[in-house]
Design a protein around this motif. Structure first.
Motif, PDB file in Angstrom:
ATOM      1  N   TYR A 176     -49.066  -3.267  22.135  1.00 51.15           N
ATOM      2  CA  TYR A 176     -47.917  -2.874  21.315  1.00 51.15           C
ATOM      3  C   TYR A 176     -47.269  -1.633  21.924  1.00 51.15           C
ATOM      4  N   TYR A 177     -46.188  -1.822  22.638  1.00 46.58           N
ATOM      5  CA  TYR A 177     -45.382  -0.733  23.188  1.00 46.58           C
ATOM      6  C   TYR A 177     -46.214   0.322  23.902  1.00 46.58           C
ATOM      7  N   GLY A 178     -46.965  -0.129  24.891  1.00 43.34           N
ATOM      8  CA  GLY A 178     -47.661   0.797  25.761  1.00 43.34           C
ATOM      9  C   GLY A 178     -49.084   1.119  25.390  1.00 43.34           C
ATOM     10  N   THR A 179     -49.578   0.577  24.288  1.00 46.04           N
ATOM     11  CA  THR A 179     -50.950   0.837  23.897  1.00 46.04           C
ATOM     12  C   THR A 179     -51.540  -0.394  23.223  1.00 46.04           C
ATOM     13  N   THR A 180     -52.833  -0.385  23.016  1.00 46.38           N
ATOM     14  CA  THR A 180     -53.507  -1.497  22.347  1.00 46.38           C
ATOM     15  C   THR A 180     -53.791  -1.115  20.902  1.00 46.38           C
ATOM     16  N   VAL A 181     -53.412  -1.990  19.984  1.00 47.55           N
ATOM     17  CA  VAL A 181     -53.605  -1.742  18.555  1.00 47.55           C
ATOM     18  C   VAL A 181     -54.350  -2.914  17.942  1.00 47.55           C
ATOM     19  N   TRP A 182     -54.749  -2.734  16.683  1.00 48.62           N
ATOM     20  CA  TRP A 182     -55.388  -3.833  15.957  1.00 48.62           C
ATOM     21  C   TRP A 182     -54.337  -4.826  15.473  1.00 48.62           C
ATOM     22  N   ASP A 210     -53.333  13.587  13.964  1.00 44.53           N
ATOM     23  CA  ASP A 210     -54.372  13.628  14.983  1.00 44.53           C
ATOM     24  C   ASP A 210     -53.721  13.393  16.347  1.00 44.53           C
ATOM     25  N   PRO A 211     -53.646  14.418  17.199  1.00 45.07           N
ATOM     26  CA  PRO A 211     -52.932  14.278  18.473  1.00 45.07           C
ATOM     27  C   PRO A 211     -53.677  13.459  19.511  1.00 45.07           C
ATOM     28  N   THR A 212     -54.929  13.128  19.239  1.00 46.85           N
ATOM     29  CA  THR A 212     -55.718  12.354  20.199  1.00 46.85           C
ATOM     30  C   THR A 212     -55.767  10.869  19.862  1.00 46.85           C
ATOM     31  N   HIS A 213     -55.141  10.473  18.764  1.00 43.04           N
ATOM     32  CA  HIS A 213     -55.212   9.055  18.388  1.00 43.04           C
ATOM     33  C   HIS A 213     -54.535   8.218  19.471  1.00 43.04           C
ATOM     34  N   PRO A 214     -55.215   7.207  20.000  1.00 46.97           N
ATOM     35  CA  PRO A 214     -54.658   6.450  21.126  1.00 46.97           C
ATOM     36  C   PRO A 214     -53.344   5.752  20.816  1.00 46.97           C
ATOM     37  N   VAL A 215     -53.083   5.444  19.565  1.00 47.54           N
ATOM     38  CA  VAL A 215     -51.832   4.777  19.212  1.00 47.54           C
ATOM     39  C   VAL A 215     -50.673   5.770  19.167  1.00 47.54           C
ATOM     40  N   LEU A 216     -50.951   7.026  18.839  1.00 46.82           N
ATOM     41  CA  LEU A 216     -49.882   7.993  18.582  1.00 46.82           C
ATOM     42  C   LEU A 216     -49.670   9.026  19.683  1.00 46.82           C
ATOM     43  N   LYS A 217     -50.681   9.302  20.472  1.00 49.37           N
ATOM     44  CA  LYS A 217     -50.602  10.473  21.345  1.00 49.37           C
ATOM     45  C   LYS A 217     -49.449  10.412  22.333  1.00 49.37           C
ATOM     46  N   ALA A 274     -40.902   2.014  14.235  1.00 46.89           N
ATOM     47  CA  ALA A 274     -40.062   2.549  15.314  1.00 46.89           C
ATOM     48  C   ALA A 274     -40.955   2.995  16.470  1.00 46.89           C
ATOM     49  N   PRO A 275     -41.541   2.063  17.207  1.00 43.13           N
ATOM     50  CA  PRO A 275     -42.559   2.409  18.205  1.00 43.13           C
ATOM     51  C   PRO A 275     -42.039   3.198  19.403  1.00 43.13           C
ATOM     52  N   GLN A 276     -40.728   3.234  19.604  1.00 41.88           N
ATOM     53  CA  GLN A 276     -40.179   4.015  20.711  1.00 41.88           C
ATOM     54  C   GLN A 276     -39.631   5.365  20.258  1.00 41.88           C
ATOM     55  N   ALA A 277     -39.645   5.632  18.979  1.00 44.79           N
ATOM     56  CA  ALA A 277     -39.225   6.947  18.479  1.00 44.79           C
ATOM     57  C   ALA A 277     -40.319   7.967  18.757  1.00 44.79           C
TER      58      ALA A 277
END
Length: 442
Positions: free
Chosen positions: A125-131, A169-176, A250-253
């Protein structure tokens, strides 16, 4: 009833009378605590410094307003709060004084764990792996975000969404990868991380999904995150969760984490004002505010008007009291006030309702989103309806979104799905219809 009488009296009386009544009814501090006041001084910092020299107060900080007139001041506990207000109100240059009231993130009841919370199948999902359960959940399908992304090639690129909350959480792989520099107003440090509120990190290999009930506590598998078992952590993860929903839509915001609340879900009016002015000054075009004031704040209203004047879209939760009532900032002019609906398009039992102030609704039951330490959670409440709308606003304002950024309420948002409930405003959010409206309307 006493608060209602106080408000009615305030309409007839002067500033000092109003302040005294509201202080007594709404937010009189404990006897041992300092009196915290938000003061506007037309003479700026030199003026408030002189005033405090004369009256015995302490200037804690400026609150970031563009005129440089707004300050947080404190009086020592030895002085009666009423005396403190009177002393300030009578000084030259003082334009207004209000209590630095305590504000709360939204609370709601939780229901049974949704089956899709445990759908851990990996999806790109837009550059990362999500559930899979995160992107395929019913609420996300109802508002048609995936269809919006694919049809219009619009996903919020070029837009910053400020999330005023408990931090992220700045380390979350989906958000960082989508976080921009934020700020922690509770500690006066840059960053905006909520992980500073706890002093342990669970093993990522044993972390479990979370089921969040914002009326009580965030409940995780107590074998891994026992530190969260207590009222002091009742809202821990709230900001990471709201940010995760913005990202889903908004995954690119970009997301700007502005921490104005502690892990127990409480924050000061002064820190929220600082966050709003910071967001506007640092390029945010959308603000997500999943919290409410039970009492009107003139300075909050002024901050929102300023944000609106700069083309910032303000989105706030309607509240979870199950009442026809008004809370703030959702009830302020120029704010999109968001109520909650179920995955069956039924008004949630916990949501506040009534249009106005409710502008529209969005899914708010069993919403799966990101949670600290790289895991996911399900939440119930208007806190989680609001970022669906904030994310949609980002998509509308972003690259290929088609909407002008000059308005505080993008007109396409009104193209919602009417669900037969006038108390839900324009209806339940439909992201696809909102962006389509921007594409076809002049």
């Amino acid at each position: 009833m006493s608060e209602l009488k106080a408000k009615r009296t305030c309409r007839r009386g002067g500033m000092v009378v109003c302040l005294l009544l509201l202080l007594a009814v709404v937010s009189a501090p404990a006897a041992e605590a300092q009196t915290r006041l938000i003061v506007r001084d037309s003479l700026g910092l030199p003026g408030i410094n002189l005033t405090c020299l004369l009256t015995g107060c302490n200037v804690v900080t400026g609150l970031g307003d563009p005129d440089g007139q707004l300050f947080l001041v404190t009086f020592p506990a030895i002085l009666d709060p009423v005396t403190s207000i009177l002393r300030l109100s009578l000084q030259a240059g003082i334009l207004s004084v209000e209590i630095d009231q305590v504000v709360n993130t939204q609370q709601a009841y939780a229901s049974s764990t949704p089956s899709y919370l445990t759908d851990e199948a990996p999806v790109y999902y837009y550059g990362t792996t999500v559930w899979h359960g995160y992107v395929a959940q019913p609420g996300n399908q109802l508002i048609r975000t995936n269809q919006t992304h694919s049809t219009f090639n619009a996903a919020g690129a070029g837009v910053i969404v400020a999330v005023i909350d408990t931090g992220v959480d700045p380390t979350h792989p989906v958000l960082k990868a989508v976080l921009v520099s934020g700020y922690d107003f509770t500690r006066n440090v840059s960053g905006g991380s909520e992980r500073a509120d706890v002093n342990t990190t669970p093993s990522s290999s044993t972390a479990q999904t979370a089921e969040v009930n914002q009326r009580t506590v965030a409940v995780l598998d107590q074998r891994t995150v026992a530190v969260l078992d207590g009222s002091q952590y009742s809202a821990f993860g709230h900001g990471t969760m709201t940010a995760g929903i913005v990202h889903l839509v908004a995954p690119q915001a970009k997301i700007m984490p502005l921490k104005a609340f502690l892990a127990n879900g409480t924050g000061y009016d002064s820190d929220i004002l600082r966050a709003i002015y910071y967001a506007v000054g640092h390029g945010a075009k959308v603000m997500n505010m999943s919290f409410d004031y039970s009492s009107y704040s003139a300075e909050l209203a002024r901050a929102i008007r300023y944000a609106n004047s700069k083309g910032v879209v303000s989105v706030a939760s309607a509240g979870n009291d199950g009442l026809r009532t008004v809370v703030y900032p959702g009830g302020l002019p120029g704010v999109i006030d968001v109520a909650s609906t179920s995955n069956s398009d039924i008004q949630s039992t916990f949501t506040n309702y009534g249009a106005p102030p409710v502008w529209m609704a969005a899914p708010g039951e069993g919403v799966v989103t990101t949670y600290p330490w790289g895991t996911y959670a399900a939440g119930w409440g208007t806190s989680f309806s609001t970022p669906f709308v904030a994310g949609t606003a980002a998509v509308m304002l972003g690259t290929n979104g088609g909407c002008s950024s000059s308005s505080s309420v993008p007109y396409g948002l009104a193209a919602a799905d009417y669900i037969g409930d006038l108390d839900m405003g324009f209806g339940r959010l439909d992201t696809y219809q909102a962006v389509l409206a921007c594409q076809v309307l002049p």
